[in-house]
Design a protein around this motif. Sequence first.
Motif, mmCIF file in Angstrom:
data_model
loop_
_atom_site.group_PDB
_atom_site.id
_atom_site.type_symbol
_atom_site.label_atom_id
_atom_site.label_comp_id
_atom_site.label_asym_id
_atom_site.label_seq_id
_atom_site.Cartn_x
_atom_site.Cartn_y
_atom_site.Cartn_z
ATOM 1 N N UNK B 31 0.750 -0.955 -0.120
ATOM 2 C CA UNK B 31 -0.081 0.512 0.102
ATOM 3 C C UNK B 31 1.104 1.230 0.124
ATOM 4 N N UNK B 32 0.220 2.310 -1.190
ATOM 5 C CA UNK B 32 1.402 3.639 -1.117
ATOM 6 C C UNK B 32 0.058 4.661 -0.164
ATOM 7 N N UNK B 33 0.965 5.468 0.975
ATOM 8 C CA UNK B 33 0.072 6.419 0.976
ATOM 9 C C UNK B 33 0.427 8.191 0.158
ATOM 10 N N UNK B 34 -0.495 8.613 0.265
ATOM 11 C CA UNK B 34 -0.075 10.462 -0.611
ATOM 12 C C UNK B 34 1.059 10.798 0.255
ATOM 13 N N UNK B 35 1.109 11.119 0.969
ATOM 14 C CA UNK B 35 2.529 11.580 1.783
ATOM 15 C C UNK B 35 4.155 10.964 0.564
ATOM 16 N N UNK B 36 3.807 9.816 0.827
ATOM 17 C CA UNK B 36 4.716 8.875 -0.173
ATOM 18 C C UNK B 36 4.790 9.677 -1.228
ATOM 19 N N UNK B 37 3.258 9.824 -2.334
ATOM 20 C CA UNK B 37 4.024 10.014 -3.699
ATOM 21 C C UNK B 37 3.935 11.829 -3.332
ATOM 22 N N UNK B 38 3.680 12.322 -3.026
ATOM 23 C CA UNK B 38 3.441 13.588 -2.364
ATOM 24 C C UNK B 38 5.478 13.758 -2.183
ATOM 25 N N UNK B 39 6.193 13.453 -1.981
ATOM 26 C CA UNK B 39 7.088 13.750 -1.153
ATOM 27 C C UNK B 39 8.362 12.860 -2.442
ATOM 28 N N UNK B 40 7.757 11.625 -2.653
ATOM 29 C CA UNK B 40 8.554 11.070 -4.118
ATOM 30 C C UNK B 40 8.656 12.574 -6.034
ATOM 31 N N UNK B 41 7.517 12.988 -5.673
ATOM 32 C CA UNK B 41 7.971 14.077 -6.601
ATOM 33 C C UNK B 41 7.340 15.150 -6.826
ATOM 34 N N UNK B 42 7.478 15.562 -5.219
ATOM 35 C CA UNK B 42 7.675 16.587 -4.600
ATOM 36 C C UNK B 42 6.201 17.662 -5.072
ATOM 37 N N UNK B 66 -8.034 3.359 6.960
ATOM 38 C CA UNK B 66 -7.963 4.725 7.557
ATOM 39 C C UNK B 66 -6.364 4.540 8.301
ATOM 40 N N UNK B 67 -6.167 5.037 8.983
ATOM 41 C CA UNK B 67 -5.062 5.624 10.588
ATOM 42 C C UNK B 67 -4.046 4.830 9.880
ATOM 43 N N UNK B 68 -2.692 4.294 10.578
ATOM 44 C CA UNK B 68 -1.211 3.650 10.066
ATOM 45 C C UNK B 68 -1.514 3.464 9.427
ATOM 46 N N UNK B 69 -0.543 2.745 8.219
ATOM 47 C CA UNK B 69 -0.159 1.725 7.696
ATOM 48 C C UNK B 69 -1.802 1.570 6.201
ATOM 49 N N UNK B 70 -1.857 3.191 6.264
ATOM 50 C CA UNK B 70 -3.278 2.664 5.600
ATOM 51 C C UNK B 70 -2.558 3.032 4.379
ATOM 52 N N UNK B 71 -3.398 3.646 3.262
ATOM 53 C CA UNK B 71 -3.296 4.624 1.920
ATOM 54 C C UNK B 71 -4.312 4.079 0.800
#
Lengths: 159, 159
Positions: B31-42, B66-71
């Motif tokens: 699972x990937x979350x929003x933050x990961x993608x946002x940071x990855x691609x700025x 939702x919650x931790x490990x969500x995505x």
Amino acid sequence: MLKFSKKADYALLALQYMAMVQYGINAVPRVVNTKEIAEEHNIPLELLAKVLQTLARHQLIESHHNGPKGGYVLGREPKDITIAQVLESIEGPLGLTDCSQEKYQSTCDQMARCNIRTPLLKIQDSVLQLLNGMSIEDMMVDESPFVIIESVKPEGVSS
Amino acid sequence: MLKFSKKADYALLALQYMAMVQYGINAVPRVVNTKEIAEEHNIPLELLAKVLQTLARHQLIESHHNGPKGGYVLGREPKDITIAQVLESIEGPLGLTDCSQEKYQSTCDQMARCNIRTPLLKIQDSVLQLLNGMSIEDMMVDESPFVIIESVKPEGVSS
DNA sequence: TCTAGTCAAGAGTATTTTGGTCGGAGACTA
DNA sequence: TAGTCTCCGACCAAAATACTCTTGACTAGA
């Protein structure tokens, strides 16, 4: 999305009109002025004026001269004016994404890890090819301005 | 002109990223979350969040929980997510001109004498066909981000 | 049960783009 | 040469777009 701007619409409309006047069946070639086109198609005179100026600047049309009886004529034959040229004149260089223009590439901070650039350019290419392959001549669908499209009318008027 | 909106760009970027994570070579699906993608691609986190919500609403992706490990995970295989679907989710129905949507046709006071509608629809059709024919899978061009496309150059496009 | 990490959704703001307006300058006609 | 008529370029307003902030709900793990 992917929508033409009004200006682009107006430009195409105007060019098509001029093409019909100059090259249409039974046409008596003459100069047409902004007002005529604006009234014909019900578009704001001043805005159309600007659009035509732009087209003139790009040599797609020629301003005949100022003063009474002035106006515009096509700068070349309809078949030599592609849709792509028109759009480009009005809106600047076409491109699905900023980074298709070289000068913007440097400003894109994800160039390095941008995996979608290549496929996007491929799509873009095909679109451009399409627009380049179509000219004003292709829009001169003979004289009949009234083509009933059945989807407009609820019940089968078409017959 | 003809430009994708930023949101559309972000959507494609995100989907491509998720596709690589789930289906890429040597991928370990997760699972990937929003933050990961946002940071990855700025890209701005909040904006991307909204984009992903939209994609989820259209079932192109699924919010895992939702919650931790969500995505999020892809809702279907990359080859079943077409570019057209993505754009349509983000921007609503595609169309070069307003009158391609039936409900707007009535508002166009020049339908009657509009000679450019038909050819425009033809162009539009081809574009749509193009976008429908291309999927996220086509964007998974293995790892190499830099591929020079020669057709961008002016000469000998059609060859 | 408490906390922190995550998605969901809405309203609100700023910036860019687009559509539309205005006042001239030049040129032709009479 | 006066009076129109036309092109032309700068200007303004409205709309779309990109982005932010806030609040809430839900879940995993301590």
